[in-house]
Write an enzyme that holds these catalytic residues in place. Structure first.
Site, mmCIF file in Angstrom:
data_model
loop_
_atom_site.group_PDB
_atom_site.id
_atom_site.type_symbol
_atom_site.label_atom_id
_atom_site.label_comp_id
_atom_site.label_asym_id
_atom_site.label_seq_id
_atom_site.Cartn_x
_atom_site.Cartn_y
_atom_site.Cartn_z
ATOM 1 N N ASP A 87 0.828 -1.208 0.000
ATOM 2 C CA ASP A 87 0.000 0.000 0.000
ATOM 3 C C ASP A 87 0.865 1.263 0.000
ATOM 4 O O ASP A 87 2.047 1.238 0.340
ATOM 5 C CB ASP A 87 -0.899 0.040 1.238
ATOM 6 C CG ASP A 87 -1.949 -1.057 1.221
ATOM 7 O OD1 ASP A 87 -1.978 -1.844 0.255
ATOM 8 O OD2 ASP A 87 -2.737 -1.124 2.189
ATOM 9 N N ASP A 88 0.204 2.369 -0.348
ATOM 10 C CA ASP A 88 0.712 3.744 -0.174
ATOM 11 C C ASP A 88 1.729 4.173 -1.217
ATOM 12 O O ASP A 88 2.265 5.281 -1.117
ATOM 13 C CB ASP A 88 1.329 3.956 1.213
ATOM 14 C CG ASP A 88 0.307 3.813 2.326
ATOM 15 O OD1 ASP A 88 -0.891 3.722 2.018
ATOM 16 O OD2 ASP A 88 0.720 3.788 3.505
ATOM 17 N N HIS A 138 -5.938 2.573 -4.027
ATOM 18 C CA HIS A 138 -5.844 2.867 -2.591
ATOM 19 C C HIS A 138 -6.334 4.288 -2.331
ATOM 20 O O HIS A 138 -5.858 4.946 -1.408
ATOM 21 C CB HIS A 138 -4.394 2.693 -2.132
ATOM 22 C CG HIS A 138 -4.235 2.502 -0.660
ATOM 23 N ND1 HIS A 138 -4.988 1.612 0.072
ATOM 24 C CD2 HIS A 138 -3.391 3.087 0.237
ATOM 25 C CE1 HIS A 138 -4.618 1.647 1.333
ATOM 26 N NE2 HIS A 138 -3.650 2.551 1.467
ATOM 27 N N HIS A 142 -5.347 9.014 -0.146
ATOM 28 C CA HIS A 142 -5.257 8.204 1.079
ATOM 29 C C HIS A 142 -6.302 8.661 2.091
ATOM 30 O O HIS A 142 -6.033 8.809 3.286
ATOM 31 C CB HIS A 142 -3.855 8.262 1.690
ATOM 32 C CG HIS A 142 -3.549 7.076 2.556
ATOM 33 N ND1 HIS A 142 -3.860 7.024 3.887
ATOM 34 C CD2 HIS A 142 -2.951 5.894 2.265
ATOM 35 C CE1 HIS A 142 -3.466 5.877 4.410
ATOM 36 N NE2 HIS A 142 -2.913 5.157 3.426
ATOM 37 N N HIS A 239 3.721 -2.331 3.014
ATOM 38 C CA HIS A 239 3.726 -0.973 2.451
ATOM 39 C C HIS A 239 5.012 -0.724 1.677
ATOM 40 O O HIS A 239 6.083 -1.131 2.108
ATOM 41 C CB HIS A 239 3.592 0.071 3.561
ATOM 42 C CG HIS A 239 2.292 0.011 4.296
ATOM 43 N ND1 HIS A 239 2.056 -0.889 5.320
ATOM 44 C CD2 HIS A 239 1.142 0.729 4.145
ATOM 45 C CE1 HIS A 239 0.833 -0.715 5.778
ATOM 46 N NE2 HIS A 239 0.250 0.257 5.087
#
Length: 712
Positions: A87-88, A138, A142, A239
């Protein structure tokens, strides 16, 4: 007073200015949203939110959720199958390292990307796909989709799809909501958000194993958290962006070979559940929209960077100006209050002619003349030039029957013409030019002309003070006169580049005025124009702080606007007229290379940028911590207050008006920079601004007491 024919003031630029400021705020908002991204995943939270209850089969089911049917469908990874998810990202530092680790160990994974970061690093998204990995959404910034309003949630998902489409020509269908973890941690609002997202074709992907690597618990802890129990399959949450991911990269180099030896395979989420490819070809509209979105974000980032640079430059210039003012003020104080000369200069007692141009000055003219005749100067004549007044200005002076006062009448021709008439009628070689709303103290004339003991001095500026300062607008102008004008005059005096002797109080040698052709009439700031001509003729122009004149300042915002509009426009005319001083030597060169650049920067350029700075302040209210804003505002206000206190002390004024300083910054400052905007536009479109007379109220006249002194 002057007769200037003008077209209607331009106004269309105000609409353009508002539109430009709105676009700037929108761009800064975009940049604020995409640069203030948080990272990490969520943990178990108390479910106090509204919305439908999370079905039991979801809470106890697998991490891959399809919610677009009558009943939710969940899927899990087969045994000994791991779907690593990151993620991210994409992150320019950590995503390549994660990809390198996966390639070293022959593993594939699914990357849930943040749309804003896709726009920043589209090449990384292309690399992810080229190396056989999968991409999911995602959100764009965020955002917490569970707490976001419906419009924000839909926008977040739509923009992310467009960003990916613009980068790789495909649209994503997998969705990992930010701050999510395992199905058992879903709240009602989060489940409602995922259900709504399913309506736009999204398949939710949560996790079986949350490594919490964003907390940087250590490599062994990450490896342990990512390892499935007893050969089971799992979707593992990790991540590749949002912070330091060195531990994640190191953990991969331990996790991948270790689980491979145990017979695990590493694949994408879609392949792991034997589903069709999650990414579908994007249409032309989506690709074009994605590219436009990326350009918009890049432009917003560029504007934000330019604003940061502008603020930095403005801050440096402001501090440099303050330092120069304080240093020069100290030099000036030592020079005029504690002279080191061994020999006291001779006292100037030569005859002085005071010229008072007047047009409809009935409210103050009697007080002005009385204050002049109350002077303790030994040889003084006063010439009042009535410029075609229709309010009995001349009659009021004549009925005073004061010895040494003459009235000269002429048809209305403007202030410069009235001054020229007075200069021709004057008998003395030292001339003092005074506005018809100005009140002198008994020692003003004496103090004003003492500088002529130096034969190189051609003109002297006095110290103008605001008489009507009891109201808030008057206090603001009082502070401006003391802080801005008088500090600047001290600096100009030391640097020998005084650009303006105010019309309210100035002294000139008669020979100087004749040498420069008299008072010019081709600009609206005849006082500035004349002063620059004197400098360019090789004469010194100095400032006498002890020669005080009380003047009536505008008492309404409308009158203030008219006065400052004329001042600003006229100053620009004079600056342009005397631009060739840049190439001159001597006093003219000092004006050209010191005074003119200073005026350009601090009276034109920086005020023109002030609206953008205010928009940046609004942006700060939206995106910066309030503690930071409060500290910054308090720091700037403290610096301004200290500067104001110092200037008031130099002028021997009370500190009482300091309480109005914060309000001056909020209101008065905006009026002043809007005046500059209007003046610049008027000059650019070629309009000729007419003279706009200020309506007098007689408040300056109230200052004349038994000794002609101001009651402050």
């Amino acid at each position: 007073m002057g007769r200037h024919i003008a077209r209607r003031d331009p106004r269309a630029h105000w609409l353009l200015l508002l539109l430009g400021l709105a676009l700037l705020l929108a761009a800064l908002t975009v940049d604020g949203l995409v640069t203030g991204l948080a990272g990490g995943s969520g943990g178990a939270r108390a479910d106090t939110s509204a919305g439908p209850a999370v079905p039991k089969e979801v809470v106890t089911g697998g991490p891959v959720l399809r919610l677009d049917q009558d009943r939710p469908v969940s899927r899990t990874m087969p045994d000994r199958t791991v779907a690593l998810t990151f993620d991210d990202g994409p992150d320019p530092r950590w995503t390549p390292q994660v990809l390198d680790a996966l390639r070293r160990h022959g593993a594939r994974a699914t990357f849930f990307v943040v749309g804003a970061r896709v726009n920043e690093h589209p090449e990384l998204v292309r690399r992810i796909l080229a190396e056989g990995h999968e991409i999911g959404s995602h959100s764009f910034t965020h955002a917490d989709l569970g707490s976001a309003p419906d419009w924000r949630r839909d926008l977040e998902l739509s923009l992310t799809r467009k960003a990916v489409a613009g980068a790789v020509g495909r649209e994503v269908t997998l969705l990992r909501p930010p701050f999510s973890s395992q199905p058992s941690a879903l709240t009602r609002s989060e489940y409602a958000a995922l259900s709504a997202a399913a309506g736009t074709g999204h398949v939710a992907v949560l996790a079986d194993r949350d490594t919490k690597d964003w907390q940087r618990p250590g490599v062994p802890a990450i490896v342990k958290a990512a390892t499935p129990e007893r050969g089971r399959g799992a979707v593992v949450l990790m991540h590749d962006g949002g912070g330091d991911r060195a531990q994640t990269v190191a953990a991969l180099d331990q996790l991948l070979p270790g689980l491979t030896r145990q017979g695990y395979r590493f694949t994408t989420v879609s392949e792991g559940i034997d589903a069709p490819a999650s990414m579908v070809p994007a249409g032309t509209g989506s690709r074009l929209s994605g590219r436009a979105l990326r350009w918009t974000q890049a432009g917003a980032g560029w504007l934000a960077g330019m604003m940061d640079l502008l603020l930095g430059v403005a801050l440096v210039l402001g501090v440099a100006r303050l330092v120069a003012q304080v240093v020069c003020a100290q030099v000036h104080v030592r020079r005029v209050r504690r002279p080191r000369r061994r020999r006291t200069p001779p006292t100037v007692t030569a005859p002085v002619s005071v010229i008072v141009p007047a047009y409809n000055e009935a409210a103050n003219i009697a007080a002005t003349v009385r204050s002049l005749m109350a002077s303790d100067y030994p040889a003084l004549e006063v010439i009042v030039v009535d410029d075609g007044s229709d309010d009995d200005t001349a009659g009021i002076v004549e009925r005073l029957r004061l010895r040494g006062v003459r009235v000269v009448r002429q048809a209305n021709a403007g202030k410069p013409a009235a001054l020229k008439t007075g200069i021709r009628a004057a008998r003395a070689d030292l001339l003092v030019l005074v506005d018809g709303d100005t009140v002198f103290q008994p020692d003003t004339v004496h103090r004003l002309v003492q500088g002529f003991a130096d034969p190189t001095v051609g003109a002297i500026s006095g110290n103008t003070k605001v008489a009507n300062r009891r109201r808030l607008l008057g206090r603001w102008q009082h502070l401006e006169y003391v802080i801005g004008f008088n500090l600047d005059r001290r600096m100009y005096d030391v640097l020998e580049c005084m650009p303006t002797i105010p019309g309210a109080i100035g002294a000139f040698r008669r020979e100087v005025l004749f040498a420069v052709g008299g008072v010019p009439s081709d600009t609206l700031a005849e006082d500035t124009d004349l002063t620059m001509k004197v400098l360019r003729a090789g004469w010194r122009v100095v400032y006498e702080e002890a020669a005080i004149a009380w003047t009536e300042a505008p008492s309404s915002l409308r009158q203030l606007w008219r006065q400052r509009y004329r001042w600003c426009y006229g100053t620009m005319q004079a600056m342009w007229k005397h631009r060739h001083a840049l190439r001159e030597r001597g006093a003219g060169g000092r004006l050209g290379r010191r005074g003119l650049p200073y005026l350009t920067v601090f009276q034109i350029v920086l005020p023109l940028t002030a609206p953008a700075v205010d928009v940046y302040a609004v942006y700060g209210l939206l995106f910066l911590p309030w503690s930071t804003l409060v500290l910054a505002w308090a720091g700037l206000l403290l610096l301004q207050a200290l500067t104001a206190a110092y200037a008031l002390r130099l002028d021997q004024e009370r500190f009482g008006p300091l309480w109005s300083l914060p309000f001056q910054q909020l209101i008065y400052r905006q009026v002043m920079y809007l005046v500059v905007v209007q003046s610049v536009v008027t000059a650019l479109v070629g309009n000729r601004l007419r003279w706009q007379r200020m309506v007098r109220t007689g408040e300056a006249a109230a200052l004349v007491g038994t000794q002609g002194r101001a009651p402050f």
